[in-house]
Design an enzyme around this catalytic site. Structure first.
Site, PDB file in Angstrom:
ATOM      1  N   GLN A 291     -11.680   0.594  -0.173  1.00 59.61           N
ATOM      2  CA  GLN A 291     -11.842   1.442   0.997  1.00 59.61           C
ATOM      3  C   GLN A 291     -12.196   0.628   2.234  1.00 59.61           C
ATOM      4  O   GLN A 291     -12.842  -0.417   2.167  1.00 59.61           O
ATOM      5  CB  GLN A 291     -12.916   2.502   0.741  1.00 59.61           C
ATOM      6  CG  GLN A 291     -14.332   1.961   0.655  1.00 59.61           C
ATOM      7  CD  GLN A 291     -15.311   3.049   0.241  1.00 59.61           C
ATOM      8  OE1 GLN A 291     -15.313   3.480  -0.914  1.00 59.61           O
ATOM      9  NE2 GLN A 291     -16.154   3.480   1.171  1.00 59.61           N
TER      10      GLN A 291
ATOM     11  N   THR B  61     -14.517   5.954   3.523  1.00 60.48           N
ATOM     12  CA  THR B  61     -13.345   6.751   3.129  1.00 60.48           C
ATOM     13  C   THR B  61     -13.215   6.876   1.613  1.00 60.48           C
ATOM     14  O   THR B  61     -12.107   7.002   1.097  1.00 60.48           O
ATOM     15  CB  THR B  61     -12.065   6.116   3.696  1.00 60.48           C
ATOM     16  OG1 THR B  61     -11.970   4.748   3.241  1.00 60.48           O
ATOM     17  CG2 THR B  61     -12.062   6.129   5.217  1.00 60.48           C
ATOM     18  N   CYS B  62     -14.337   6.852   0.884  1.00 61.57           N
ATOM     19  CA  CYS B  62     -14.262   6.785  -0.580  1.00 61.57           C
ATOM     20  C   CYS B  62     -13.499   7.952  -1.192  1.00 61.57           C
ATOM     21  O   CYS B  62     -12.725   7.772  -2.138  1.00 61.57           O
ATOM     22  CB  CYS B  62     -15.653   6.684  -1.186  1.00 61.57           C
ATOM     23  SG  CYS B  62     -16.820   7.963  -0.627  1.00 61.57           S
ATOM     24  N   GLY B  63     -13.689   9.170  -0.670  1.00 60.35           N
ATOM     25  CA  GLY B  63     -12.975  10.313  -1.216  1.00 60.35           C
ATOM     26  C   GLY B  63     -11.485  10.251  -0.959  1.00 60.35           C
ATOM     27  O   GLY B  63     -10.671  10.558  -1.840  1.00 60.35           O
TER      28      GLY B  63
ATOM     29  N   ALA C  71     -10.005   7.569  -3.221  1.00 62.62           N
ATOM     30  CA  ALA C  71      -9.888   8.064  -4.596  1.00 62.62           C
ATOM     31  C   ALA C  71      -8.663   8.961  -4.740  1.00 62.62           C
ATOM     32  O   ALA C  71      -7.915   8.872  -5.722  1.00 62.62           O
ATOM     33  CB  ALA C  71     -11.157   8.808  -4.995  1.00 62.62           C
TER      34      ALA C  71
END
Length: 267
Positions: A77, A81-83, A86
């Site tokens: 990331q 912006t991890c979501g 993913a």
């Protein structure tokens, strides 16, 4: 397993904006791409699984009863912006995390890439899901028969949790909220159920106990300024991360993906 049906929820009310507080940073201990060890040799033909189990000290000398997963390319990331990363990993990198970020900003789900609402990520997932696949917003503990059966049938999960300094699940009341993509599972000889995970802060496949991940997911109740982003503003859903539009006891179930499940075999 049949596709999961979903019913569109009513549009969420406008989100809240929170302002920054205090800074902090964390680093993951670097690990070489190749390992030389007599541990986890049962997975030697599956290097990413062998490394993940080796680093987590899972099934070090005895093969598991069962292990299966999807091979998913890691994406590191950029920003909080991890979501979105993913989700992009789940979709094979198309759309990219940048494209998903633009969409999320247009939908007023985020300012900088943060997603403190499982509902918002569910809406993005449903919008970009490939034809034969389906998704559902799960409310309740992760360590349950429904989630285990979905994983056994080849499903995946998008899961928010508190990430420790090594990015493993911990309990920090939601102050270190992070997203992971669950791509498979493992059952050891003691019948303990583990999940295989990808997330945007490591290129390594992670191996975590499902009950530990569930406890971490259940404790997501309070917002704290994300570490490393002391000067950024973030959007929270109405009610905060512990509310009905937040992260607490929520994840996204996905099945019907046009991908080949890898069943780990050993002699």
């Amino acid at each position: 397993m049949s596709n999961i049906s979903s019913v569109a929820p009513p549009p969420p009310p406008p989100p809240m904006i929170v302002t920054p507080s205090t800074p902090a940073t964390t680093k993951e201990r670097p690990v070489g791409d190749n390992i030389t060890t007599d541990e986890c040799t049962w997975a030697c033909e599956y290097p990413e699984v062998q490394k993940g189990c080796y680093l987590s000290r899972v099934c070090q000398y005895t093969p598991p009863k069962h292990c299966q997963y999807y091979s998913v390319n890691s994406i590191v990331q950029v920003g909080p912006t991890c979501g979105l990363v993913a989700l992009s990993m789940l979709l094979g990198g198309s759309p990219t995390a940048d494209d998903l970020l633009k969409d999320a900003i247009d939908q007023e789900y985020t300012l900088n890439g943060e997603l403190f609402s499982a509902q918002y990520l569910f809406e993005l997932t449903r919008k970009h899901m490939p034809g034969p696949a389906a998704c559902q917003l799960h409310v309740g503990p992760l360590d349950c028969k429904k989630v285990k059966e979905l994983l056994k049938a080849g499903g995946c999960l998008l899961v928010p949790y508190d990430a420790d300094v090594n990015h493993a699940p911990c309990v920090k009341n939601g102050h270190r909220a992070h997203w992971a993509l669950i791509v498979g599972y493992l059952v050891d000889t003691q019948d303990r159920f583990y999940v295989l995970a990808r997330h945007g802060k490591s290129r390594n496949l992670a191996v975590w106990p499902l009950d530990t991940l569930s406890q971490s997911n259940e404790n997501l109740k309070e917002f704290a300024q994300p570490k490393g982003y002391p000067d950024d503003e973030f959007l929270l859903p109405p009610g905060g991360i512990g509310g009905s539009l937040g992260l607490n006891e929520r994840c996204i179930l996905v099945n019907g993906l046009p991908k080949q499940v890898i069943h780990v075999r050993w002699s």
